[in-house]
Design an enzyme around this catalytic site. Structure first.
Site, mmCIF file in Angstrom:
data_model
loop_
_atom_site.group_PDB
_atom_site.id
_atom_site.type_symbol
_atom_site.label_atom_id
_atom_site.label_comp_id
_atom_site.label_asym_id
_atom_site.label_seq_id
_atom_site.Cartn_x
_atom_site.Cartn_y
_atom_site.Cartn_z
ATOM 1 C CD GLU A 33 -7.778 0.869 11.846
ATOM 2 O OE1 GLU A 33 -6.515 0.591 11.431
ATOM 3 O OE2 GLU A 33 -8.702 1.108 11.224
ATOM 4 C CD GLU A 63 -9.609 1.653 8.114
ATOM 5 O OE1 GLU A 63 -10.346 0.710 8.006
ATOM 6 O OE2 GLU A 63 -8.375 1.259 8.586
ATOM 7 C CG PHE A 89 -5.901 2.954 5.504
ATOM 8 C CD1 PHE A 89 -5.704 2.514 4.298
ATOM 9 C CD2 PHE A 89 -5.023 2.759 6.473
ATOM 10 C CE1 PHE A 89 -4.554 1.640 4.080
ATOM 11 C CE2 PHE A 89 -3.819 1.951 6.257
ATOM 12 C CZ PHE A 89 -3.543 1.563 5.081
ATOM 13 C CG HIS A 132 0.747 2.078 3.683
ATOM 14 N ND1 HIS A 132 0.123 1.148 2.825
ATOM 15 C CD2 HIS A 132 0.494 1.459 5.168
ATOM 16 C CE1 HIS A 132 -0.433 -0.009 3.802
ATOM 17 N NE2 HIS A 132 -0.299 0.613 4.840
HETATM 18 C C1 LIG Z 1 -8.059 -0.605 5.643
HETATM 19 C C2 LIG Z 1 -6.766 -0.517 6.246
HETATM 20 N N1 LIG Z 1 -6.981 -0.154 7.858
HETATM 21 C C3 LIG Z 1 -5.726 -0.433 8.434
HETATM 22 C C4 LIG Z 1 -4.632 -0.819 7.923
HETATM 23 C C5 LIG Z 1 -3.346 -1.126 8.436
HETATM 24 N N2 LIG Z 1 -3.020 -2.492 8.975
HETATM 25 C C6 LIG Z 1 -1.918 -3.064 8.195
HETATM 26 S S1 LIG Z 1 -2.036 -4.897 8.793
HETATM 27 C C7 LIG Z 1 -3.372 -4.479 9.789
HETATM 28 C C8 LIG Z 1 -3.775 -5.527 10.744
HETATM 29 C C9 LIG Z 1 -4.537 -6.539 9.856
HETATM 30 O O1 LIG Z 1 -4.746 -7.697 10.765
HETATM 31 P P1 LIG Z 1 -5.419 -9.002 10.466
HETATM 32 O O2 LIG Z 1 -6.167 -8.858 9.388
HETATM 33 O O3 LIG Z 1 -5.607 -9.783 11.781
HETATM 34 O O4 LIG Z 1 -4.253 -9.526 9.473
HETATM 35 P P2 LIG Z 1 -2.550 -10.227 10.155
HETATM 36 O O5 LIG Z 1 -1.847 -8.875 10.256
HETATM 37 O O6 LIG Z 1 -2.884 -10.548 11.588
HETATM 38 O O7 LIG Z 1 -2.277 -11.237 9.433
HETATM 39 C C10 LIG Z 1 -3.646 -3.100 9.927
HETATM 40 C C11 LIG Z 1 -4.748 -2.513 10.807
HETATM 41 C C12 LIG Z 1 -4.589 -1.158 6.445
HETATM 42 N N3 LIG Z 1 -3.628 -1.737 5.647
HETATM 43 N N4 LIG Z 1 -5.703 -1.084 6.152
#
Ligand SMILES: Cc1ncc(C[n+]2csc(CCOP(=O)(O)OP(=O)(O)O)c2C)c(N)n1
Ligand SMILES: [Mg+2]
Lengths: 332, 320
Positions: A33, A63, A89, A132
C-alpha cells in the site's frame, strides 16, 4: 586504502538494500500500500519507484491479497517483496502467512524455491494502539516454515534485508518502526550481507548474558552501561538478529562464560519468544543449564492489550531500568 | 421529499458544530500534550455523517469513517465525551464508559486500527437486531479505501443472504492515504457493486446535505422495515492530508481548489437562506452559542484524567 562509508538511518538502509537487490536481479519486485503514492506509508521507499517502474507497485487496501499474491508470484519466477504496513495488518493475512506461506510447501513436500520477503513494520511507540505496533513475532515462530528477521540497527537491517531477498525460503522481515529515523550509522559503501542465524555480541561481558533483539537491544545496552558504572556488573548483550533460525550456539557459548541468562523482549510475556529460547538453551546445553549460578529469567510486556496511550504503552513494556533491576536480582 | 424545518435546522446546527469541533480538535492537537497521538482531519466531509445521524435513533448501530468519529455528537454523545475520547481520556468519572466510542448500549462498537475489520463486527449487530426482532438498524460508513477489503465483501454476501437490516455506505473522499480511488475502482459508479450482491445501490452527492439525507433515509427506512441491506455511495473529498504533516505529493495541482468550492457548509447555508429557513442573524447567533459550548466542553474534557495504568492492568484475563 580507507574504506568508503555512508551514513544511513534505519529506513534508508533498508531502502538501499532493496534498491541494490532490484538492480542486481531483475526478477525482484515489490508491492504494497502506498509505496509509490506516498513513497511508503512510513517513508520506507524514498523515491525508488522512479527507477524501477512496474517493479514497485501500489495495491488497493487488500492485505490478504497482497500477502497471498506474494506467495504465488514467488512460486512462479518472481523474487517477491510484499509490504504490509504493520503487524496488526499482518494478522489480517494470517492464513496466508501462517498456514500457506509458512506451511503449504511442507505439507506437500515441495522443496523448490519460494523467494518471498514479507516486509512489515513492528515496534511499540507513539500510542497508536495495538494494530500499529503489536509484537507478534512469537506467534509467527510457531509457523513451521517462516524465517524471522528482526534487526536493531541500520547496519544489520541492510545486510539482513539483502540476505532475505536472496533467500529461497519465505522470510518475514520485521522492521523496528520506532528507530526508522532515529540516528544514522556509518555503513560500508561496499556490498555486504549478514547471514541468518548469526547473533551479534553488541557488548561483551562476563557476569550475565542478556539475550535481546530489535527494540530491546538499545535498552539492554543502556542497562549494561548502568550496571557496569553503578554496580560493577559486566553484562554481555547478545542481539539475536534472527529469531528463526536461532543462533543457539552463540547463546550457549556466552552463558558458558557468564553462568547467567536473561532473555528480554518488548512482546507480551505470555507465549513470548523468551520462553522458547530458554527451553532451547536448556535442551541444547543441559550441562551448562545444570551449572547456572541462578535460574534463567525473562522480561516481557504485561499480558494485556497495548492501549492507545503513549504513556501507558511505555509502562507496559520493559525498559532499561527493568533490565537493571532483574540483573541485580540475578547477581544477588 | 418534504423535510421538516426542524430537521433542516438540526442538520445545520450539527454541520456547523462538526466544522467548529473539527477545528477545535485540530487546535488541541497542534497545541500538543493533549494525549491525542495523531490527527486525521475530516474537514469538508461532514455532510455525510451529519445526514446519516439525522436518520438514526440512539439505539441504532453506527460506524462512521475513523476520521469523522467526532461527528458522533450528532448521534447523541456530548461534545465533552467526543473531545475526551479523541484525547484518550477516561470518561468513567462522567458515569460513562472509559471511551464512549466503545459503548454498545449506545450503538457504538468502536474502530479497530485495522480498517475494514469493523464491517463484519457491525454486521453482527444487525444479526442481533434480526434475532431480537427489534426495529433498529445498523449503518456502516466506510472509506473508499477500506471498501476494498475482504471482510467488506464477505459482509455484503452475508447481509444479502440473511436479508439483514444494514445500510453499507461508502464515503468516497477520493483518496485512501495517497492512493486515488480512480486508480483502484475501474467502474464509473462504485454503487454498481451492489448489483453483484443483489441489493440496491445508489450514489449521491455527499457534499449536498439534503440530497444525502434523502437517499440515506430511503435506505434506512427500507432496512428498518425488513427490506434488507443496501449500498449508498456518497461522493465527497478529503480536503486535508491523510494525517497531519502529510506532504501530499500525490495530489494533482488545482484539484483541492475545485473541491473547496463544493464545501458542504456554505452550500447548505446558502440553500437554507434561499429557502428562508435560516437568516444570517441565526447563523451568527449559532456561531456564538457553539463557540461557548466548544470552550466549555474542551475545558471539561481536558480536565478528565488519562486512562490509568492500574485500571488498564485490570483488563487482563490472567496473571500479568
Ligand atoms: C487493514 C488496514 N490496512 C491499512 C491501514 C492503514 N491505513 C490507515 S487509513 C488508510 C486509508 C483509508 O482510506 P479510506 O478508507 O478511503 O478512508 P479515508 O482515510 O479516506 O477517510 C490506510 C491504508 C489500516 N489502518 N488498516
Ligand atoms: Mg478515502
Amino acid at each position: 586504502m580507507a574504506e568508503q562509508t555512508q551514513m544511513l538511518n534505519y529506513v534508508s538502509a533498508i531502502g538501499a538494500a532493496i534498491r541494490e537487490e532490484m538492480q542486481r536481479d531483475k526478477t525482484v519486485a515489490m508491492w504494497g500500500e502506498d509505496l509509490v503514492s506516498m513513497r511508503g506509508a512510513y517513508g520506507e521507499n524514498p523515491g525508488m519507484y522512479e527507477e524501477f517502474g512496474d517493479r514497485i507497485m501500489d495495491t488497493p487496501i487488500v492485505e490478504q491479497a497482497i500477502l497471498a499474491t506474494g506467495m504465488g508470484a514467488a512460486l512462479t519466477g518472481t523474487r517477491a517483496i510484499v509490504s504490509i504496513m504493520t503487524t496488526g495488518f499482518l494478522a489480517i493475512a494470517f492464513d496466508g502467512l501462517f498456514m500457506e506461506v509458512g506451511g503449504l510447501r511442507q505439507e506437500f513436500g515441495y522443496t523448490g524455491p519460494m523467494p518471498l520477503v514479507v516486509f512489515c513494520r513492528t515496534g511499540v511507540g507513539g500510542g497508536f494502539g495495538a494494530h500499529h505496533c503489536a509484537s507478534i513475532e512469537s506467534t509467527l515462530m510457531h509457523s513451521p516454515g517462516l524465517k524471522i528477521v528482526m534487526p536493531s540497527t541500520p547496519y544489520d537491517a541492510k545486510g539482513l534485508m539483502k540476505t532475505a531477498i536472496r533467500d529461497d525460503d519465505p522470510v518475514v522481515f520485521l522492521a523496528h518502526g520506532p528507530v526508522y529515523f532515529r540516528g544514522k550509522q556509518e555503513i560500508p559503501a561496499e556490498e555486504y550481507l549478514i547471514p541468518f542465524g548469526k547473533a551479534d555480541v553488541k557488548k561483551e561481558g562476563t557476569d550475565v548474558t542478556i539475550v535481546v533483539y530489535a527494540g530491546m537491544v538499545r535498552k539492554a545496552l543502556a542497562a549494561a552501561e548502568t550496571l557496569s558504572k553503578e554496580n560493577g556488573i559486566s553484562a554481555e548483550v547478545l542481539d539475536l538478529r534472527t529469531l528463526v533460525p536461532l543462533d543457539i550456539d552463540a547463546i550457549v557459548t556466552s552463558v558458558k562464560k557468564t553462568g547467567r541468562l536473561l532473555i528480554a523482549h518488548e512482546a507480551m510475556k505470555r507465549g513470548g519468544a523468551a520462553g522458547e529460547i530458554a527451553m532451547r538453551f536448556t535442551e541444547a546445553a543441559p550441562d551448562v543449564a545444570k551449572t547456572l549460578k541462578t535460574p534463567v529469567r525473562r522480561l516481557g510486556a504485561k499480558n494485556v492489550a497495548l492501549p492507545r496511550s503513549a504513556e501507558l504503552e511505555r509502562m507496559l513494556i520493559p525498559n532499561d531500568k527493568d533490565v537493571v533491576a532483574i540483573v541485580k536480582e540475578m547477581m544477588a | 421529499m418534504e423535510i421538516a424545518n426542524d430537521k433542516l435546522l438540526e442538520m445545520h446546527r450539527n454541520l456547523l458544530t462538526s466544522r467548529r469541533l473539527g477545528e477545535k480538535l485540530y487546535e488541541i492537537f497542534c497545541a500538543g500534550g493533549s494525549g491525542m497521538p495523531w490527527i486525521h482531519r475530516g474537514i469538508g466531509e461532514e455532510a455525510i455523517p451529519i445526514a446519516v445521524c439525522a436518520n438514526l435513533r440512539k439505539d441504532d448501530y453506527l460506524k462512521l469513517t475513523f476520521r469523522l468519529d467526532y461527528c458522533l455528537f450528532a448521534k447523541g454523545l456530548s461534545l465533552t465525551e467526543v473531545i475526551a475520547s479523541e484525547c484518550m481520556r477516561d470518561c468513567s468519572e462522567l458515569g460513562r464508559p472509559r471511551s464512549p466510542y466503545f459503548d454498545p448500549d449506545f450503538g457504538l462498537l468502536a474502530h479497530t486500527g485495522a480498517g475494514g475489520e469493523e464491517i463484519p463486527i457491525y454486521l453482527g449487530s444487525a444479526i442481533s437486531i434480526m434475532l431480537k426482532k427489534t426495529d433498529q438498524v445498523c449503518v456502516c460508513v466506510m472509506g473508499d479505501g477500506f471498501a476494498s477489503r475482504g471482510p467488506v465483501h464477505e459482509s455484503m454476501v452475508m447481509a444479502a443472504s440473511w436479508n439483514l437490516p444494514i445500510v453499507f455506505m461508502i464515503q468516497n473522499n477520493q483518496y485512501g492515504m495517497g492512493t486515488s480511488a480512480k486508480k483502484i475502482y475501474k467502474m464509473k459508479d462504485i454503487s454498481d457493486r451492489a448489483k453483484a450482491y443483489g441489493f440496491p445501490g445508489e450514489t449521491v452527492d455527499g457534499n449536498d446535505v439534503i440530497a444525502t439525507y434523502e437517499v440515506v433515509k430511503k435506505h434506512i427506512d427500507r432496512a428498518r422495515n425488513g427490506g434488507g441491506p443496501s449500498l449508498v455511495v456518497g461522493e465527497t473529498y478529503r480536503l486535508a492530508g491523510h494525517y497531519e504533516g502529510d506532504p501530499q505529493i500525490y495530489r494533482p495541482k488545482g484539484e483541492i481548489d475545485e473541491w473547496w468550492k463544493k464545501d458542504p457548509l456554505p452550500r447548505y447555508q446558502k440553500r437554507l437562506l434561499e429557502m428562508g429557513v435560516l437568516t444570517e442573524k441565526d447563523i451568527a447567533e449559532l456561531e456564538s452559542t457553539i463557540k461557548v459550548q466548544m470552550e466549555d466542553a474542551t475545558k471539561s474534557a481536558l480536565a478528565l484524567p488519562f486512562a490509568s495504568y492500574e485500571n488498564h492492568l485490570k483488563t487482563a484475563i490472567d496473571e500479568l
